[in-house]
Design an enzyme around this catalytic site. Structure first.
Site, mmCIF file in Angstrom:
data_model
loop_
_atom_site.group_PDB
_atom_site.id
_atom_site.type_symbol
_atom_site.label_atom_id
_atom_site.label_comp_id
_atom_site.label_asym_id
_atom_site.label_seq_id
_atom_site.Cartn_x
_atom_site.Cartn_y
_atom_site.Cartn_z
ATOM 1 N N GLU A 84 0.805 -1.220 0.000
ATOM 2 C CA GLU A 84 0.000 0.000 0.000
ATOM 3 C C GLU A 84 0.840 1.272 0.000
ATOM 4 O O GLU A 84 0.440 2.281 -0.578
ATOM 5 C CB GLU A 84 -0.941 0.001 1.223
ATOM 6 C CG GLU A 84 -2.081 -1.018 1.156
ATOM 7 C CD GLU A 84 -3.134 -0.692 0.117
ATOM 8 O OE1 GLU A 84 -3.268 0.491 -0.265
ATOM 9 O OE2 GLU A 84 -3.826 -1.624 -0.329
ATOM 10 N N LYS A 87 1.469 2.269 -3.512
ATOM 11 C CA LYS A 87 0.299 2.365 -4.395
ATOM 12 C C LYS A 87 -0.023 3.843 -4.601
ATOM 13 O O LYS A 87 -0.970 4.379 -4.041
ATOM 14 C CB LYS A 87 -0.885 1.614 -3.777
ATOM 15 C CG LYS A 87 -2.068 1.429 -4.714
ATOM 16 C CD LYS A 87 -3.180 0.644 -4.023
ATOM 17 C CE LYS A 87 -4.341 0.385 -4.966
ATOM 18 N NZ LYS A 87 -5.438 -0.356 -4.314
ATOM 19 N N ASP A 121 -3.776 -3.179 -9.415
ATOM 20 C CA ASP A 121 -4.504 -1.910 -9.425
ATOM 21 C C ASP A 121 -3.688 -0.798 -10.077
ATOM 22 O O ASP A 121 -4.201 0.001 -10.868
ATOM 23 C CB ASP A 121 -4.862 -1.497 -7.993
ATOM 24 C CG ASP A 121 -6.269 -1.908 -7.591
ATOM 25 O OD1 ASP A 121 -6.958 -2.540 -8.412
ATOM 26 O OD2 ASP A 121 -6.681 -1.589 -6.469
ATOM 27 N N THR A 141 -1.341 -13.104 -8.338
ATOM 28 C CA THR A 141 -0.508 -14.136 -7.707
ATOM 29 C C THR A 141 -0.874 -14.343 -6.248
ATOM 30 O O THR A 141 -0.248 -15.166 -5.569
ATOM 31 C CB THR A 141 0.977 -13.743 -7.798
ATOM 32 O OG1 THR A 141 1.162 -12.475 -7.157
ATOM 33 C CG2 THR A 141 1.428 -13.657 -9.247
ATOM 34 N N THR A 142 -1.860 -13.589 -5.747
ATOM 35 C CA THR A 142 -2.298 -13.748 -4.364
ATOM 36 C C THR A 142 -3.734 -14.248 -4.343
ATOM 37 O O THR A 142 -4.499 -14.052 -5.295
ATOM 38 C CB THR A 142 -2.227 -12.416 -3.593
ATOM 39 O OG1 THR A 142 -3.169 -11.489 -4.184
ATOM 40 C CG2 THR A 142 -0.838 -11.837 -3.629
ATOM 41 N N LYS A 154 -12.403 -2.081 -11.655
ATOM 42 C CA LYS A 154 -11.830 -0.887 -11.037
ATOM 43 C C LYS A 154 -10.311 -0.934 -10.968
ATOM 44 O O LYS A 154 -9.715 -1.979 -10.750
ATOM 45 C CB LYS A 154 -12.406 -0.711 -9.625
ATOM 46 C CG LYS A 154 -13.904 -0.448 -9.623
ATOM 47 C CD LYS A 154 -14.420 0.013 -8.282
ATOM 48 C CE LYS A 154 -14.427 -1.073 -7.246
ATOM 49 N NZ LYS A 154 -15.151 -0.647 -6.023
ATOM 50 N N LEU A 182 -0.061 -19.865 -5.840
ATOM 51 C CA LEU A 182 -0.214 -19.624 -4.408
ATOM 52 C C LEU A 182 0.804 -20.405 -3.582
ATOM 53 O O LEU A 182 0.995 -20.113 -2.399
ATOM 54 C CB LEU A 182 -1.633 -20.005 -3.952
ATOM 55 C CG LEU A 182 -2.787 -19.212 -4.575
ATOM 56 C CD1 LEU A 182 -4.130 -19.760 -4.095
ATOM 57 C CD2 LEU A 182 -2.669 -17.727 -4.235
ATOM 58 N N GLU A 196 -11.582 -11.853 2.093
ATOM 59 C CA GLU A 196 -12.517 -11.577 1.009
ATOM 60 C C GLU A 196 -13.418 -12.779 0.728
ATOM 61 O O GLU A 196 -14.574 -12.622 0.347
ATOM 62 C CB GLU A 196 -11.771 -11.165 -0.262
ATOM 63 C CG GLU A 196 -11.204 -9.754 -0.216
ATOM 64 C CD GLU A 196 -12.275 -8.664 -0.315
ATOM 65 O OE1 GLU A 196 -13.425 -8.977 -0.653
ATOM 66 O OE2 GLU A 196 -11.949 -7.486 -0.052
ATOM 67 N N HIS A 261 -16.456 -3.044 3.922
ATOM 68 C CA HIS A 261 -15.692 -1.936 3.353
ATOM 69 C C HIS A 261 -16.270 -0.574 3.748
ATOM 70 O O HIS A 261 -16.140 0.399 3.015
ATOM 71 C CB HIS A 261 -15.670 -2.050 1.824
ATOM 72 C CG HIS A 261 -14.859 -3.185 1.312
ATOM 73 N ND1 HIS A 261 -15.273 -4.503 1.438
ATOM 74 C CD2 HIS A 261 -13.655 -3.232 0.669
ATOM 75 C CE1 HIS A 261 -14.363 -5.298 0.886
ATOM 76 N NE2 HIS A 261 -13.373 -4.553 0.415
#
Length: 390
Positions: A84, A87, A121, A141-142, A154, A182, A196, A261
């Protein structure tokens, strides 16, 4: 229509959107053609750009180069630090510069992003603004990327301390999901993806919740390489696409996939990188489940099942900022801004069934924090019976 020199022209156009999600194995085997699906090999000018998560360099840099070399494709590999904290627009512009230097075209040889949700993203956002938008390909990849990002339209970067404040709707032309990737993922990031999966289970798929409840620890320890991993991942992805495809551009701001969220975004950003995204979402899911319980909808037994399942797969049950009423109220205010003035808080009626509420009182927040603390203090074992408070 004209009036005193004023003219109004009504313009309406449809935007056709079509993209694919391919689920495969052994993606870097030269005999697997999926990475070549959008590569134009008839015109040698320009290079194929691959943007690779730098954390995966030791594992995938050589297989990527060998794969394209085996097919006679000239490749540029840009390694990008993810997470993050990276990002942002600086990382985005580094990708844009790589697109320029590799000779990226308007339609053919789209860049390929290989990495986690953050990298995907950023690359998607870069592709959306380069030459006003070029196609791109993503290879998550995650586990989080496979569940949460594989069908999303998005793209985004963080800005001014706000998560995903700058972004576009620009779905990848192709998404390739290879659960074999994974194997090299650290366990915490496997657990992160479970956040998630939990969200999708709670809002619309009680069967998925039962699978996570029963098999979660074994799935985590095997890196989702053993049964029923395929069913869990497929159900989660299919549940996500069934919600997104009818509201891809988010014209309707009442979205059940926003469950988990509402309270988590500002908390997650306030403590980066302490909480991973899926971890923050999972705590939000549990906190909102407690709000549902306080309203007499969700039974205490089901709240305990959710908490116990989270604990058993290794997800955190709380964070100090979830006890900060000011932070929780700030999060609701930010959600209202993002949802055009309405709270639109997704809230469970029961596991697998979701509705919305437009108001949460400070007293409800206070009571929910007290219940959350009781659950967290039990560490998921011998959870105290939660008396109905309605």
């Amino acid at each position: 229509m004209s009036h005193q020199g004023q003219t109004t022209l009504d313009i309406e156009a449809d935007l056709e959107v079509k993209y694919q999600v391919d689920i495969t194995n052994d993606i870097f085997n030269p005999e697997n053609p999926l990475l070549l699906k959008n590569v134009d090999r008839d015109r040698p000018a320009g290079k194929q750009l691959v943007v690779l998560d730098a954390a995966l360099s030791d594992v995938y840099s050589e297989p990527v180069r060998s794969y394209f070399a085996a097919h006679g494709v000239d490749v540029d590999v840009l390694e990008v630090d993810s997470g993050e904290v990276n990002k942002n627009l600086d990382t985005c512009l580094a990708v844009v510069d790589a697109l320029e230097s590799s000779g990226a075209r308007r339609q053919s040889n789209p860049p390929i992003a290989i990495g986690g949700n953050v990298l995907i993203d950023v690359v998607g956002f870069s592709a959306s603004i380069y030459r006003r938008g070029i196609p791109w390909v993503r290879v998550p990849t995650t586990l989080l990327g496979m569940i949460d990002g594989s069908v999303s339209a998005k793209t985004a970067v963080n800005h001014l301390g706000n998560r995903n404040r700058l972004g576009t709707f620009h779905p990848a032309t192709q998404t390739i999901v290879d659960t074999g990737l994974l194997v090299s993922l650290p366990e915490r990031h496997i657990v992160n993806g479970c956040g998630e999966i939990l969200k999708m289970a709670l809002i619309k798929d009680s069967r998925l919740f039962s699978l996570l409840e029963e098999h979660g620890p074994a799935l985590v320890s095997s890196g989702f390489q053993e049964a029923p991993a395929a069913e869990v991942i497929t159900r989660a992805i299919d549940g996500m696409q069934s919600e997104l495809r009818v509201n891809l551009w988010e014209k309707d701001l009442r979205r059940i996939v926003d469950y988990g969220h509402t309270f988590s975004p500002p908390i997650e950003m306030a403590v980066v990188p302490e909480l991973l995204h899926g971890e923050a979402v999972a705590i939000d899911c549990l906190f909102t489940a407690l709000l549902s319980h306080l309203r007499g909808w969700l039974s205490g037994t089901d709240v305990q099942r959710i908490a116990r399942t989270m604990h058993n797969v290794g997800l955190p049950l709380d964070h100090p900022l979830f006890y900060d009423l000011g932070m929780l109220e700030q999060a609701m205010q930010e959600a209202r801004l993002h949802r055009d003035g309405n709270l639109n808080l997704p809230i469970m009626r029961q596991i697998g069934v979701c509705t919305f509420t437009q108001e949460v009182t400070k007293d409800e927040l206070s009571q929910a924090t007290a219940l959350l603390k009781a659950l967290a203090n039990s560490a998921g074992e011998d959870l105290p019976e939660i008396a109905a408070q309605h």
